[in-house]
Design an enzyme around this catalytic site. Structure first.
Site, PDB file in Angstrom:
ATOM      1  N   SER A   1      -0.529  -4.504   3.302  1.00 49.95           N
ATOM      2  CA  SER A   1      -0.570  -3.609   4.450  1.00 49.95           C
ATOM      3  C   SER A   1      -1.375  -2.369   4.078  1.00 49.95           C
ATOM      4  O   SER A   1      -1.740  -2.189   2.936  1.00 49.95           O
ATOM      5  CB  SER A   1       0.838  -3.206   4.859  1.00 49.95           C
ATOM      6  OG  SER A   1       1.342  -2.256   3.951  1.00 49.95           O
ATOM      7  N   LYS A   2      -1.637  -1.557   5.040  1.00 46.85           N
ATOM      8  CA  LYS A   2      -2.485  -0.372   4.847  1.00 46.85           C
ATOM      9  C   LYS A   2      -2.109   0.423   3.599  1.00 46.85           C
ATOM     10  O   LYS A   2      -2.963   0.909   2.891  1.00 46.85           O
ATOM     11  CB  LYS A   2      -2.360   0.554   6.068  1.00 46.85           C
ATOM     12  CG  LYS A   2      -3.118   0.041   7.259  1.00 46.85           C
ATOM     13  CD  LYS A   2      -4.510   0.653   7.358  1.00 46.85           C
ATOM     14  CE  LYS A   2      -5.410  -0.154   8.264  1.00 46.85           C
ATOM     15  NZ  LYS A   2      -4.823  -0.413   9.584  1.00 46.85           N
TER      16      LYS A   2
END
Length: 464
Positions: A236-237
């Site tokens: 994820s980011k």
RNA sequence: GUCCCCUUCGUCUAGGGGUUAGGACACCGGGUUUUCAUCUCGGCAACAGGGGUUCAAAUCCCCUAGGGGACGCCA
């Protein structure tokens, strides 16, 4: 042997993509084949030139050079139409007039019945065409049998055709879809080995069916597992779904990144360090792991430090210069960068860290770490500093030996143990208790700056 | 829900019938040292669970559990 990397330009090159590209590149290079870059930009809405640039920038940074491309799918529309006409004339695809609403309802019903949602083939055997009505083109997936392929990473995989439905290969607006363009491109580009993320395993039987309908032999497939974040969850980011080039900004060497990436899911016995040449000669898809791997910053840092220590100082200096520039440190007045690299490469994990540690050699004023100053800069040391200042001033040939001699003399004169003087002096010279060897630090600072910094410390001590 | 894929130390992995289950990162301790590092020595730590097959299973087979993916007129 021909491989390709086929990203869609909807974002930057992230870790997973970079590793897939690396594996494809290695496989091609190992077999003296070609590596092709293809941009899958048929989703006009989400594709962008910035993303194309970012992907190419990332590949350049890692040194993944391609022999052909970038080939843009949007420029191959005529060719896709040609194949579609062929399939249409052979009745291997058909027009489907089902509305999105109908499809939506169908899906809901199937889900409610705990079935796998799929198109029911309503338009498959339509006798009459509905003139003027919008339609999509669907591929006639075989009703019986199964698709078997021997994945180079995962081993044999068999999927029943009954599990598959008639997939859309052309949208209402006339544009072709992913599963179709991939097939045509891989065919036209003579791709022998398709290396991609294992999220595409499910697409493979569909693509093989189309290839078979086209009367050609499918390429070999190698599905490599995904890369997970630090927490073992999907990227994820926060931890890695960022651009690989962010690591360049964060002070990592491409050599370290490449070495880290290649060992994520691939191994060669107990070997940890691989030069590019070794990667190429040793790489094999047989040795790629089947399980997903979690990303781990500590190991990347270790590798980065390894390369900081072993690459040529000249090369490191060039990169360090950029990082110093980024933090607005002017290197015009100060030691030669190579000397700084030699002094700091064993105590920095990244170029960012090295730049931060190097800054003190180029700045006019020392900023004291409060704790360090409180602990080490007190009146006891004042006479020693005064003595040192005079002695250092007398040095004519400013080098580590002459500096070392003065230092030793100071210790003897005041009957001090090494750390008793070295630590306060460090604080005086660079502001903190951590620095390279004290003689090296003095040498790097240069006579003027060293004396200046000691004067500054004397002033500080006198007002205590 | 259905189908597909996956499962060895915390993490990356070696090992593919008989191993004290090996290495690396991280962590902990010793040594070197002028601080921080580097270097070096040592330590901790794993075969998801259950059934088979076999003289012998981490390794082969089956089941279960857990994780991931796919099921789009996205790629």
């Amino acid at each position: 042997m021909r491989t390709r990397f086929a990203p869609s330009p909807t974002g930057f090159l992230h870790l997973g993509g970079a590793r897939t590209a690396l594996f494809s590149w290695l496989y091609a290079r190992k077999h003296q084949g070609e590596f092709i870059l293809r941009i899958e930009d048929t989703d006009v809405e989400r594709s962008s030139q910035e993303a194309v640039d970012a992907i190419i920038d990332g590949m350049n940074w890692l040194g993944l050079d391609y022999d052909e491309g970038p080939v843009f799918q949007m420029q191959r529309m005529a060719r896709y139409q040609e194949v579609i006409q062929q399939l249409l004339s052979e009745a291997k695809i058909y027009k489907c007039y089902c509305s999105k609403e109908r499809l939506e309802k169908l899906r809901e019903m199937q889900m409610a019945n705990k079935e796998k949602p799929r198109y029911d083939g309503r338009c498959r055997n339509l006798v009459e065409e509905a003139e003027g009505e919008p339609f999509v083109l669907r591929f006639k997936t075989p009703l019986q049998g199964s698709v078997i392929f021997d994945d180079l990473v995962k081993g044999p995989i068999e999927v029943n055709n009954a599990e598959l439905d008639d997939l859309i290969i052309q949208r209402t607006d006339g544009t072709p879809t992913y599963n179709f363009t991939v097939v045509v491109d891989d065919l036209d580009m003579n791709i022998t080995t398709v290396i991609r993320g294992d999220d595409h395993i499910n697409n493979t039987p569909r693509q093989i069916n189309i290839l078979l309908a086209l009367g050609v032999i499918p390429p070999q497939y190698a599905h490599v597992p995904m890369i997970l974040g630090q927490d073992g969850k999907r990227l994820s980011k926060r931890h890695g779904a960022m651009s690989v080039t962010q690591y360049r900004e964060d002070g990592y060497l491409p050599e370290a990144m490449l070495n880290y990436l290649v060992r994520l899911g691939w191994s060669h016995g107990d070997q940890e360090i691989f030069s590019k040449e070794e990667m190429i000669s040793l790489f094999d898809l047989q040795d790629v792991n089947r399980a997903p791997a979690a990303f781990n910053t500590e190991k990347l840092q270790w590798l980065n430090q390894h390369y900081l220590k072993t690459e040529s100082p000249d090369y490191i200096a060039g990169l360090l210069a950029k990082h110093l520039q980024m933090i607005k440190v002017d290197i015009a007045n100060g030691p030669e960068l190579i000397l700084v690299v030699n002094a700091l490469r064993e105590r920095s994990k990244t170029l960012v860290e090295m730049a931060e540690k190097a800054a003190c050699f180029y700045q006019d004023k020392v900023v004291y770490d409060v704790k360090a100053a409180d602990k080490f800069l007190n009146e006891d040391i004042l006479p020693v500093f005064e003595f040192l200042h005079v002695q250092l001033q007398n040095i004519i040939d400013w080098n580590e030996d002459s500096i070392g001699a003065v230092f030793k003399l100071s210790l003897e004169t005041f009957n001090l143990k090494m750390p008793k003087l070295a630590q306060p002096l460090r604080v005086a010279l660079v502001g903190s208790t951590q620095s390279p060897g004290i003689s090296t630090t003095l040498h790097l600072l240069g006579k003027d700056k060293a004396l200046h910094n000691i004067s500054q410390a004397l002033d500080y001590l006198k007002v205590l």
